[in-house]
Motif scaffolding. Structure first.
Motif, short mmCIF file in Angstrom:
data_model
loop_
_atom_site.label_atom_id
_atom_site.label_comp_id
_atom_site.label_asym_id
_atom_site.label_seq_id
_atom_site.Cartn_x
_atom_site.Cartn_y
_atom_site.Cartn_z
N ASP A 34 23.46 1.44 60.37
CA ASP A 34 22.53 2.17 61.21
C ASP A 34 21.95 3.39 60.52
O ASP A 34 21.07 4.06 61.07
N LEU A 35 22.40 3.67 59.30
CA LEU A 35 21.90 4.82 58.53
C LEU A 35 21.08 4.40 57.32
O LEU A 35 20.77 5.23 56.46
N HIS A 36 20.70 3.13 57.23
CA HIS A 36 19.92 2.66 56.09
C HIS A 36 18.50 3.22 56.06
O HIS A 36 17.96 3.56 55.00
N TRP A 71 33.39 1.42 63.12
CA TRP A 71 32.06 1.44 63.73
C TRP A 71 31.44 0.06 63.89
O TRP A 71 30.55 -0.12 64.73
N HIS A 72 31.89 -0.94 63.14
CA HIS A 72 31.34 -2.29 63.28
C HIS A 72 31.51 -2.84 64.70
O HIS A 72 30.77 -3.74 65.11
N ALA A 73 32.49 -2.34 65.45
CA ALA A 73 32.78 -2.87 66.78
C ALA A 73 31.84 -2.34 67.85
O ALA A 73 31.95 -2.73 69.01
N GLU A 74 30.90 -1.45 67.48
CA GLU A 74 30.07 -0.78 68.47
C GLU A 74 28.62 -1.25 68.41
O GLU A 74 27.98 -1.21 67.34
N ARG A 75 28.09 -1.68 69.53
CA ARG A 75 26.69 -2.11 69.61
C ARG A 75 25.74 -1.03 69.11
O ARG A 75 24.74 -1.31 68.47
N ALA A 76 26.07 0.21 69.43
CA ALA A 76 25.18 1.31 69.06
C ALA A 76 25.04 1.45 67.55
O ALA A 76 24.03 1.99 67.08
N THR A 88 25.68 -1.35 65.27
CA THR A 88 25.40 -2.62 64.58
C THR A 88 24.41 -3.53 65.30
O THR A 88 23.94 -4.49 64.71
N THR A 89 24.13 -3.29 66.56
CA THR A 89 23.47 -4.22 67.49
C THR A 89 24.44 -5.32 67.89
O THR A 89 24.64 -5.59 69.06
#
Length: 419
Positions: free
Chosen positions: A81-83, A171-176, A178-179
């Motif tokens: 999400d920071l790319h 953080w991979h487990a969060e929709r916010a 990774t989608t």
């Protein structure tokens, strides 16, 4: 990087020295490329940068400060999400950009990055390393040679045996962030499906569930700080429901199934499960004159085989008409795919030209992952994938024509000074 005109050694930067920073280590090639600058907001990341790249590397808290280091290219290896912000920043500055896959976690961000690359003429590359995986390159060659006739369907089953440790403890487990894992993890496979099939998904439907990890009571109170997978990974834990220290927020699916119709009529199927006992990918490519399947994929150091059934009809027969091993060496991380990926990026930075990876294909993998996630969260409703603007499709199909070489101003100065 052979049989090319001599060029000055590339000065390379790294944004994000976390889990995938080892990829940039592969760019350390004396005389060809050298990592000279890193940025990471965490104390651990900055310390790791010194360990990975030596005492002379310049280290910053902020990636914006890296421009003072006279860079030719930069690896963006931040969380997904920071790319977008650093990718846009360096494209605007004329520094060639490598973005780790997935390109972004929203379609709007993908399209902004592609548009910026085309507008500025700065070279853009996306790290879909599976296009360099020997087993898949061999399968693609068989398809191109007509071993199974015209491709009609591609299936992929992804058994993510370490899914709990890899994707449900941070953080991979969060929709916010990774989608969803059909985008974050699935971008690899969706790109390969498109590559093997020769088209891009346009209609998508999917079903999925949070079947195992959502019910797990063993959660941490706070998210992980600067810890990484190697700090908590334990292959001995079984069954998956016994895993502890799960992320406090878990709202992505751990099992998903996707069906798509591509723009060339090929039908595809993708299944992803994060609680299997084994960890590998199985692809099946079906043509109107046969089928190809891999057994093992070489990612974890196994010795995969590729089987082709294409001479006659029969019942079940384990002995295929043709069985072969990958035709390229499979040494190093991800079966040698990481080194091949980095080598191609450095060659592209220095000389431009065609690449196995494609920014448009990277965008289409994200678009398909988003459409699939939207579908499964609405009960399997079919979702149409929006097409990219035609002028961007054309620009990248022509391999970014007229794009600027690395650090154009710096190189012109070096060559003018006779260095």
């Amino acid at each position: 990087m052979t049989n090319q005109p001599a060029v000055p050694e590339l000065r390379v930067g790294v944004v994000g020295t976390g889990q995938r920073a080892g990829l940039a280590v592969l760019a350390e090639q004396p005389g060809a490329a050298r990592v000279v600058s890193c940025a990471d907001p965490s104390e651990r990341g900055r310390a790791d940068a010194r360990t990975l790249f030596g005492p002379d590397v310049r280290i910053h808290d902020r990636y914006e400060d890296m421009l003072t280091d006279d860079l030719d290219a930069v690896f963006v290896l931040t969380p997904d999400d920071l790319h977008t912000p650093p990718a846009l920043y360096f494209l605007e500055a004329g520094v060639a950009v490598f973005v780790e896959k997935p390109l972004a976690v929203s379609l709007d961000d993908c399209d902004r990055v592609l548009a910026a690359a085309a507008r500025t003429g700065t070279r853009l590359y996306v790290g879909h390393n599976l296009r360099h995986l020997p087993v898949l390159r061999t399968m693609r060659r068989l398809v191109d040679e007509g071993a199974i006739g015209t491709v009609r369907a591609v299936w992929c089953r992804h058994f993510v045996g370490h899914g709990g440790d890899y994707y449900f403890k941070d953080w991979h487990a969060e929709r916010a962030r990774t989608t969803g894992l059909l985008l974050q993890k699935g971008a690899h496979d969706l790109d390969v499906i498109h590559w093997l099939a020769g088209g891009y998904a346009r209609t998508v439907t999917a079903l999925g569930d949070l079947a195992v990890y959502g019910a797990g009571p063993h959660r941490r109170i706070r998210p992980q700080g600067s810890e990484r997978v190697q700090d908590w990974f334990d292959e001995g834990v079984w069954p998956p429901s016994a895993l502890r220290d799960l992320n406090p927020v878990i709202d992505v699916e751990d099992i998903s199934m996707v069906l798509t119709r591509l723009d060339n009529g090929v039908l595809t199927s993708y299944q992803q499960c994060h609680f299997t006992p084994d960890y590998w990918r199985n692809y099946t490519v079906i043509g109107d004159e046969g089928r190809i399947e891999n057994l093992g994929d070489g990612v974890e150091g196994d010795a995969p085989s590729i089987k082709v059934w294409n001479r006659r009809r029969s019942g079940y027969r384990p002995e295929a008409d043709l069985t072969l091993a990958p035709t390229e060496a499979a040494d190093g991380s991800h079966g040698g795919a990481d080194q091949a990926l980095v080598d191609e990026f450095l060659r592209f930075v220095a000389h431009g030209g065609a690449t196995e990876t494609s920014p448009v294909a990277a965008r289409e993998a994200v678009a398909t992952g988003i459409a699939a996630t939207t579908s499964l969260r609405s009960g399997g409703t079919p979702v149409e994938v929006p097409a990219l603007d035609a002028h961007l499709v054309d620009y990248f199909a022509r391999h970014q024509p007229g794009s600027r070489g690395p650090g154009t101003t710096r190189w012109e100065r070096l060559i003018g000074d006779g260095q």
